[in-house]
Scaffold this motif. Structure first.
Motif, mmCIF file in Angstrom:
data_model
loop_
_atom_site.group_PDB
_atom_site.id
_atom_site.type_symbol
_atom_site.label_atom_id
_atom_site.label_comp_id
_atom_site.label_asym_id
_atom_site.label_seq_id
_atom_site.Cartn_x
_atom_site.Cartn_y
_atom_site.Cartn_z
ATOM 1 N N LYS A 30 0.835 -1.202 0.000
ATOM 2 C CA LYS A 30 0.000 0.000 0.000
ATOM 3 C C LYS A 30 0.874 1.257 0.000
ATOM 4 C CE LYS A 30 -3.887 1.845 2.636
ATOM 5 N NZ LYS A 30 -4.731 1.643 3.819
ATOM 6 N N PHE A 34 2.375 1.705 -3.410
ATOM 7 C CA PHE A 34 1.335 2.173 -4.331
ATOM 8 C C PHE A 34 1.140 3.685 -4.207
ATOM 9 C CE2 PHE A 34 -3.163 3.374 -4.802
ATOM 10 C CZ PHE A 34 -3.320 3.135 -6.158
ATOM 11 N N LEU A 66 1.833 6.486 -7.000
ATOM 12 C CA LEU A 66 0.727 7.365 -7.403
ATOM 13 C C LEU A 66 1.075 8.835 -7.136
ATOM 14 C CD1 LEU A 66 -2.130 7.661 -8.515
ATOM 15 C CD2 LEU A 66 -2.991 7.308 -6.182
ATOM 16 N N CYS A 118 -1.107 11.655 -1.321
ATOM 17 C CA CYS A 118 -0.477 10.334 -1.455
ATOM 18 C C CYS A 118 0.796 10.251 -0.614
ATOM 19 C CB CYS A 118 -0.154 10.035 -2.916
ATOM 20 S SG CYS A 118 -1.605 9.714 -3.929
ATOM 21 N N SER A 157 2.166 7.877 2.679
ATOM 22 C CA SER A 157 3.197 6.884 2.380
ATOM 23 C C SER A 157 4.617 7.275 2.775
ATOM 24 C CB SER A 157 3.186 6.567 0.882
ATOM 25 O OG SER A 157 3.435 7.742 0.126
#
Length: 127
Positions: A4, A7, A11, A40, A44
């Motif tokens: 995740k 990702f 992104l 995003c 992250s």
């Protein structure tokens, strides 16, 4: 959990790069893509998020968006002006009824949204 995170990093970078391309291409909206990249990165990577928030060009956009003080009135007015300028160019180039209708609807929705946002006085320029 690691998948995740990766990702969201991918992104985020894709959104940021696409937003940078949008500076030069009228059909790509820069600000929403930079906002998506910041979101995003906030999910992250603290390092990338901090870098983007402190960036010379993108940082002020993000800080204005995150503050409850609103955006400077001059910035809002410029955003609306350049958005409509870009959309007009796109309408002329594309020349399709459905594309024209979509661009006008999107432009009206974004304009209404921006006009309803709280504004603050423009910062004083130092002479």
């Amino acid at each position: 959990m690691q998948g995740k995170r990766i990702f969201f990093i991918i992104l985020g970078w894709f959104s940021l790069i696409t937003g940078i391309i949008g500076i030069f291409l009228p059909l790509l909206p820069t600000t929403p893509l930079v906002l998506l990249a910041a979101w995003c990165f906030s999910k992250s990577s603290e390092r990338f998020h901090t870098w983007l928030i402190e960036h010379k060009y993108f940082g002020p956009i993000l800080r204005d968006w995150q503050s409850s003080d609103g955006i400077p009135k001059r910035t809002r007015n410029r955003a609306i002006l350049f958005m409509w300028l870009g959309m007009t160019i796109s309408i002329i180039i594309v020349g399709r009824f459905w594309a024209t209708l979509c661009l006008i609807i999107i432009g009206l929705a974004v304009s209404i949204y921006l006009l309803r946002m709280p504004t603050r006085p423009d910062p004083e320029k130092s002479s």
